[in-house]
Design a protein around this motif. Structure first.
Motif, PDB file in Angstrom:
ATOM      1  N   GLN A   3       0.830  -1.166  -0.015  1.00 56.60           N
ATOM      2  CA  GLN A   3      -0.126  -0.079  -0.008  1.00 56.60           C
ATOM      3  C   GLN A   3       0.867   1.286  -0.027  1.00 56.60           C
ATOM      4  OE1 GLN A   3      -3.495  -0.027  -0.167  1.00 56.60           O
ATOM      5  NE2 GLN A   3      -2.988   1.929  -0.945  1.00 56.60           N
ATOM      6  N   CYS A   4       1.988   1.245   0.803  1.00 52.25           N
ATOM      7  CA  CYS A   4       3.136   2.339   0.718  1.00 52.25           C
ATOM      8  C   CYS A   4       3.540   2.561  -0.879  1.00 52.25           C
ATOM      9  CB  CYS A   4       4.072   2.307   1.636  1.00 52.25           C
ATOM     10  SG  CYS A   4       3.516   2.399   3.418  1.00 52.25           S
ATOM     11  N   GLU A   5       3.819   1.609  -1.309  1.00 52.05           N
ATOM     12  CA  GLU A   5       4.374   1.768  -2.726  1.00 52.05           C
ATOM     13  C   GLU A   5       3.307   2.367  -3.689  1.00 52.05           C
ATOM     14  OE1 GLU A   5       7.534  -2.187  -3.479  1.00 52.05           O
ATOM     15  OE2 GLU A   5       5.318  -2.491  -3.575  1.00 52.05           O
ATOM     16  N   VAL A   6       1.981   1.905  -3.400  1.00 51.59           N
ATOM     17  CA  VAL A   6       0.728   2.524  -4.333  1.00 51.59           C
ATOM     18  C   VAL A   6       0.566   3.824  -3.955  1.00 51.59           C
ATOM     19  CG1 VAL A   6      -1.652   2.488  -4.658  1.00 51.59           C
ATOM     20  CG2 VAL A   6      -0.422   0.345  -4.598  1.00 51.59           C
ATOM     21  N   PHE A   7       0.888   4.303  -2.472  1.00 47.37           N
ATOM     22  CA  PHE A   7       0.752   5.794  -2.151  1.00 47.37           C
ATOM     23  C   PHE A   7       1.904   6.588  -2.827  1.00 47.37           C
ATOM     24  CE2 PHE A   7      -1.640   4.760   2.192  1.00 47.37           C
ATOM     25  CZ  PHE A   7      -2.787   4.392   1.323  1.00 47.37           C
ATOM     26  N   ALA A   8       3.012   5.958  -2.816  1.00 47.52           N
ATOM     27  CA  ALA A   8       4.139   6.615  -3.187  1.00 47.52           C
ATOM     28  C   ALA A   8       3.965   7.058  -4.900  1.00 47.52           C
ATOM     29  CB  ALA A   8       5.597   5.855  -3.150  1.00 47.52           C
ATOM     30  N   LYS A   9       3.640   5.900  -5.616  1.00 46.11           N
ATOM     31  CA  LYS A   9       3.550   6.211  -6.921  1.00 46.11           C
ATOM     32  C   LYS A   9       2.080   7.174  -7.153  1.00 46.11           C
ATOM     33  CE  LYS A   9       4.891   1.422  -8.340  1.00 46.11           C
ATOM     34  NZ  LYS A   9       4.543   0.234  -8.701  1.00 46.11           N
ATOM     35  N   ASP A  10       1.344   7.202  -6.528  1.00 46.38           N
ATOM     36  CA  ASP A  10       0.083   7.952  -6.733  1.00 46.38           C
ATOM     37  C   ASP A  10       0.639   9.311  -6.448  1.00 46.38           C
ATOM     38  OD1 ASP A  10      -1.938   6.082  -7.281  1.00 46.38           O
ATOM     39  OD2 ASP A  10      -2.811   6.140  -5.336  1.00 46.38           O
ATOM     40  N   LEU A  11       1.131   9.524  -4.984  1.00 48.76           N
ATOM     41  CA  LEU A  11       1.853  10.964  -4.842  1.00 48.76           C
ATOM     42  C   LEU A  11       2.770  11.523  -5.829  1.00 48.76           C
ATOM     43  CD1 LEU A  11       2.715  10.301  -1.109  1.00 48.76           C
ATOM     44  CD2 LEU A  11       0.942  12.024  -2.062  1.00 48.76           C
ATOM     45  N   GLU A  12       3.395  10.665  -6.642  1.00 44.32           N
ATOM     46  CA  GLU A  12       4.451  10.939  -7.629  1.00 44.32           C
ATOM     47  C   GLU A  12       3.427  11.590  -8.658  1.00 44.32           C
ATOM     48  OE1 GLU A  12       7.964   9.213 -10.318  1.00 44.32           O
ATOM     49  OE2 GLU A  12       7.370   7.961  -8.674  1.00 44.32           O
ATOM     50  N   MET A  13       2.482  10.579  -9.097  1.00 43.65           N
ATOM     51  CA  MET A  13       1.661  11.048 -10.466  1.00 43.65           C
ATOM     52  C   MET A  13       0.990  12.314 -10.016  1.00 43.65           C
ATOM     53  SD  MET A  13       2.610   9.149 -12.209  1.00 43.65           S
ATOM     54  CE  MET A  13       1.802   8.377 -13.799  1.00 43.65           C
ATOM     55  N   SER A  47       2.029  19.223   0.374  1.00 44.79           N
ATOM     56  CA  SER A  47       0.661  18.912   1.386  1.00 44.79           C
ATOM     57  C   SER A  47      -0.571  18.703   0.491  1.00 44.79           C
ATOM     58  CB  SER A  47       0.800  19.883   2.503  1.00 44.79           C
ATOM     59  OG  SER A  47       0.477  21.161   1.786  1.00 44.79           O
ATOM     60  N   GLU A  48      -0.593  19.481  -0.676  1.00 39.48           N
ATOM     61  CA  GLU A  48      -2.029  19.284  -1.590  1.00 39.48           C
ATOM     62  C   GLU A  48      -1.807  17.798  -2.026  1.00 39.48           C
ATOM     63  OE1 GLU A  48      -4.560  21.486  -1.161  1.00 39.48           O
ATOM     64  OE2 GLU A  48      -3.225  22.522   0.128  1.00 39.48           O
ATOM     65  N   ASP A  49      -0.939  17.344  -2.359  1.00 42.25           N
ATOM     66  CA  ASP A  49      -0.814  15.976  -2.959  1.00 42.25           C
ATOM     67  C   ASP A  49      -1.320  14.946  -2.045  1.00 42.25           C
ATOM     68  OD1 ASP A  49       0.081  17.010  -5.410  1.00 42.25           O
ATOM     69  OD2 ASP A  49       2.122  16.863  -4.807  1.00 42.25           O
ATOM     70  N   VAL A  50      -0.740  15.075  -0.855  1.00 43.36           N
ATOM     71  CA  VAL A  50      -0.941  14.022   0.375  1.00 43.36           C
ATOM     72  C   VAL A  50      -2.450  14.272   0.853  1.00 43.36           C
ATOM     73  CG1 VAL A  50      -0.609  13.690   2.574  1.00 43.36           C
ATOM     74  CG2 VAL A  50       1.431  14.267   1.164  1.00 43.36           C
ATOM     75  N   LYS A  51      -3.054  15.730   0.559  1.00 51.36           N
ATOM     76  CA  LYS A  51      -4.463  15.770   1.089  1.00 51.36           C
ATOM     77  C   LYS A  51      -5.418  15.103   0.086  1.00 51.36           C
ATOM     78  CE  LYS A  51      -3.851  19.898   3.385  1.00 51.36           C
ATOM     79  NZ  LYS A  51      -4.159  21.700   3.073  1.00 51.36           N
ATOM     80  N   LEU A  52      -4.891  15.168  -1.374  1.00 51.26           N
ATOM     81  CA  LEU A  52      -5.664  14.536  -2.325  1.00 51.26           C
ATOM     82  C   LEU A  52      -5.503  13.063  -2.250  1.00 51.26           C
ATOM     83  CD1 LEU A  52      -7.111  15.000  -4.914  1.00 51.26           C
ATOM     84  CD2 LEU A  52      -4.856  14.856  -6.007  1.00 51.26           C
ATOM     85  N   LEU A  53      -4.423  12.410  -1.931  1.00 46.51           N
ATOM     86  CA  LEU A  53      -4.132  10.971  -1.501  1.00 46.51           C
ATOM     87  C   LEU A  53      -5.377  10.342  -0.240  1.00 46.51           C
ATOM     88  CD1 LEU A  53      -2.481   8.507  -2.326  1.00 46.51           C
ATOM     89  CD2 LEU A  53      -1.043   9.180  -0.306  1.00 46.51           C
TER      90      LEU A  53
END
Length: 142
Positions: free
Chosen positions: A56-66, A78-84
């Motif tokens: 799940q952390c790998e998925v989160f990292a990829k999503d944040l990067e995207m 921080s806006e990316d993290v909020k979106l996640l």
């Protein structure tokens, strides 16, 4: 430059260290819960939770990067993290609160820095005025 095989080996070692750290942390958390609730976790359960957490952390990292890439940025903010975290209301509230606290602390630090630098400039200016006055008194005496 390192050969490709060496880079891949380094990535694998790094990934294994991260997995070990996640496994250790999950084990500690499970132990705390076990003590609080009076239950036991099997080694297989801890390993399964660790593996799911790591994936799940790998998925989160990829999503944040995207998210950052979509915003044409190379830095995750921080806006990316909020979106996640948008699907979990409680997590989103917590992240928003912490983000606001950090922003406020950063603002306060900047204000203190400005005051320090303006105070230092003010002192220099008054010191310079004393020197000018002393020079003018010296020239008046001559």
């Amino acid at each position: 430059m390192e050969p490709e095989g060496e880079q891949e080996r380094e990535r694998l070692l790094h990934s294994q260290r991260l997995k070990a750290a996640v496994h250790y942390t999950v084990g500690c958390l499970c132990q705390e819960v076990a003590e609080d609730k009076g239950i036991q976790f099997s080694k297989q359960t801890i390993a399964a939770i660790s593996e799911i957490t790591f994936r799940q952390c790998e998925v989160f990292a990829k999503d944040l990067e995207m998210f950052a890439r979509h915003g044409k940025r190379t830095v995750i903010n921080s806006e990316d993290v909020k979106l996640l975290a948008r699907r979990s209301n409680s997590l989103l509230r917590y992240i928003t609160q912490k983000s606001e606290e950090l922003a406020l602390n950063n603002l306060e630090q900047k204000e203190r820095k400005k005051k320090k630098s303006s105070t230092a400039k003010g002192k220099r200016t008054s010191d310079e005025q004393v020197e000018v006055m002393a020079e003018s008194e010296d020239s008046n005496m001559a």
